[in-house]
Each structure stands twice: as C-alpha cells, then as structure tokens.
Design an enzyme around this catalytic site. Sequence first.
Site, PDB file in Angstrom:
ATOM      1  N   ASP A   1      95.668  69.717  20.435  1.00  0.00           N
ATOM      2  CA  ASP A   1      96.381  70.703  21.239  1.00  0.00           C
ATOM      3  C   ASP A   1      95.850  70.836  22.664  1.00  0.00           C
ATOM      4  O   ASP A   1      96.320  71.689  23.423  1.00  0.00           O
ATOM      5  CB  ASP A   1      96.415  72.075  20.532  1.00  0.00           C
ATOM      6  CG  ASP A   1      95.116  72.431  19.842  1.00  0.00           C
ATOM      7  OD1 ASP A   1      94.098  71.726  20.043  1.00  0.00           O
ATOM      8  OD2 ASP A   1      95.100  73.432  19.094  1.00  0.00           O
TER       9      ASP A   1
ATOM     10  N   ASP B   1      89.376  70.100  19.430  1.00  0.00           N
ATOM     11  CA  ASP B   1      90.539  70.985  19.450  1.00  0.00           C
ATOM     12  C   ASP B   1      90.455  71.864  20.704  1.00  0.00           C
ATOM     13  O   ASP B   1      89.362  72.196  21.164  1.00  0.00           O
ATOM     14  CB  ASP B   1      90.526  71.853  18.188  1.00  0.00           C
ATOM     15  CG  ASP B   1      91.804  72.660  17.996  1.00  0.00           C
ATOM     16  OD1 ASP B   1      92.641  72.236  17.183  1.00  0.00           O
ATOM     17  OD2 ASP B   1      91.959  73.713  18.650  1.00  0.00           O
TER      18      ASP B   1
ATOM     19  N   HIS C   1      91.061  74.892  21.028  1.00  0.00           N
ATOM     20  CA  HIS C   1      90.501  76.211  20.711  1.00  0.00           C
ATOM     21  C   HIS C   1      89.071  76.046  20.192  1.00  0.00           C
ATOM     22  O   HIS C   1      88.765  75.051  19.522  1.00  0.00           O
ATOM     23  CB  HIS C   1      91.344  76.911  19.640  1.00  0.00           C
ATOM     24  CG  HIS C   1      92.788  77.057  20.024  1.00  0.00           C
ATOM     25  ND1 HIS C   1      93.753  76.145  19.633  1.00  0.00           N
ATOM     26  CD2 HIS C   1      93.408  77.997  20.773  1.00  0.00           C
ATOM     27  CE1 HIS C   1      94.923  76.536  20.137  1.00  0.00           C
ATOM     28  NE2 HIS C   1      94.744  77.647  20.828  1.00  0.00           N
TER      29      HIS C   1
ATOM     30  N   HIS D   1      88.821  77.747  12.390  1.00  0.00           N
ATOM     31  CA  HIS D   1      88.662  79.177  12.721  1.00  0.00           C
ATOM     32  C   HIS D   1      88.214  80.016  11.521  1.00  0.00           C
ATOM     33  O   HIS D   1      87.782  81.164  11.705  1.00  0.00           O
ATOM     34  CB  HIS D   1      89.966  79.767  13.260  1.00  0.00           C
ATOM     35  CG  HIS D   1      90.409  79.176  14.563  1.00  0.00           C
ATOM     36  ND1 HIS D   1      89.608  79.151  15.680  1.00  0.00           N
ATOM     37  CD2 HIS D   1      91.572  78.573  14.920  1.00  0.00           C
ATOM     38  CE1 HIS D   1      90.270  78.549  16.681  1.00  0.00           C
ATOM     39  NE2 HIS D   1      91.457  78.192  16.242  1.00  0.00           N
TER      40      HIS D   1
HETATM   41 ZN   LIG Z   1      93.701  74.565  18.265  1.00  0.00          ZN
END
Ligand SMILES: [Zn+2]
Length: 306
Positions: free
Chosen positions: A244, A161, A163, A124
């Site tokens: 995740d 991931d 996200h 991120h």
């Molecule tokens: Zn994540």
Amino acid sequence: MLRLYTHPACLQHEPGPGHPESPARLRAVLAALDRDRFAALDRIEAPRASREALERVHEPAYVTRILASAPAEGQLRLDEDTVMSPGSAEAALRAAGAVAAAVDAVFDRTASRAFCAVRPPGHHATADRAMGFCLFNNVAVGAAHALAGHGLERVAIADFDVHHGNGTQDIFANEPRVLFVSSHQAPLYPGSGGADETGVGNLLNAPLPPGTGSQAFRRIWEDQLLPRLDAFRPQLLLVSAGFDAHRADPLAQLELDASDYAWLTGRLVEIARRHAGGRVVSTLEGGYDLTALAASAAAHVAALLG
Ligand SMILES: [Zn+2]
C-alpha cells in the site's frame, strides 16, 4: 524452491460492502500468480494455526474470543475498521497457520522461501487487541514459532507496508532475539513507529513523509534498514509484505511502484542468502488498489524466486 501458501477460507472473510480489505484483494493476487507465469511455485493449502502457536503471541482469552466471535450471519464490528463475518475465524486460523507452516518448510528444507497469500492481514493485531483489519498477527506467530519451535536465536522481520506494524512491534518490543525493521508513512494510521521507538535496541523505525518516492525510499533502506538487518545476521528473515505504499494506493500517499518492491525483495533475499541459508518467509499485509496490488505482489514473488 518457492512455496505459495494460501487457502480458499481466506476468501470467506467478508468485512462488508465498501470495505477496502476485500476478498477481491486476494483474488487479484492469486490471479497475478497464475500457473502460466509462475509455474515454478509449489502451491500448498495452508493448515490452521495451532492454539499453541497462537498463544505464543496472543493472550489465551483473546484467542478464545476471536475464535468464538464470528457471527452466524452478517458482520460483527470489533472496532471502526476491523470486522468479523461468519468465515473470519477460519480465515484468520489459516492466515496465521500459513506463516507457521512456511517457517517449518524452510527449516525442513522442503522450500527455501515462501510467500503466504492470505488474509486477514496481521501486523496491527497486538497480543490482546484486533485492529486495523487484523485479527491474529500472522508474521508474529511465524517469528515466535521459529524461536520456540526451531530454537532460533535471531529472527528478523522486515515490514514495508505503508502503515506501521504496531502489533508486531508491541509483541516483540522486549524480545532481543527478534529484530523488527519498518518503513512506513508518517503521519498515518496507527500513529506509532517514530524513530525514537527502539525497544530493547531491537526496533528500527523509518517514518517517511507523504510524497516520498522511489529514490528516497530506496535510500533509507540502503543506508539504514538493510545494514541493520545485515549486522543482525538473522537465521530467518520474515517479511510483512504490504503493497500500500504504491503510488496508486487509495489509503496512503507514498509514491512507490512495483519495481521498488522487486528491488527491495532482491536485497532482502541477498541478506537471507548471506546469513540465513536463503530462508525468507513473506506474508501479505496491505495493498488496496487491486491493479497495483497484483503487479506489486507478482514483482515481489518473482524476486523471491530469485
Ligand atoms: Zn497497510
């Protein structure tokens, strides 16, 4: 030969009580990669990333700020989820340094593949902003190091991931030598990663609705993301390995299990064998249920061992 890069400093980044990105995550991963079951791993202490390596992807003023921001005690909040503690700058240097060193290792042939068991995670973090638990963008540092340090022309990053890796996408959105492919839940933090975000034709985003399970996940990789990676003929494959999207994860609503990570990793290794001399460098991103994280990371590393 598979290398495992990690460093005790990565356990000293303390976002504070109740924060999901805890040192216990890395302890769980390392316990799952124990010396009995994973005797074949070549265990290496991660070096610090050089300033030069960090500045290939981050603004110099941002690097200076992160390195100077670790508080003498307690926690410093950079945004609502991203926190620095006294050990955070050193942890972040080792996390980014692990990926750059792993890239060197797969090119000098001391290893064919590597897994970086590090934290804080990275995908991120943008060129000038810490966010989503991330300080330096570890996988981006590795990719830029491969381009500049090893003269590569085609580096692929696969990000599974749950996200979206907004930071990695931002950093390379105008860099045709880097292909970024990602599956992620949408809607979910950070909100980017729509299928219409294509960069200079070097981004492929596959947003998945909440509730997506193994079958649909594998189909989208098989039909869209893996063929794109294959067609790109990467000279190096980097992986943002977040676990995740596991059904047990508390931060998202996908329904994968550890066998899905084994399957996808095996497919990624096949593509690397076809085009990249087998070279894969994977780095830990998210994964917040400790039992699921440990089992998924072990499945991933076993598949990297091939
Ligand atoms: Zn994540």
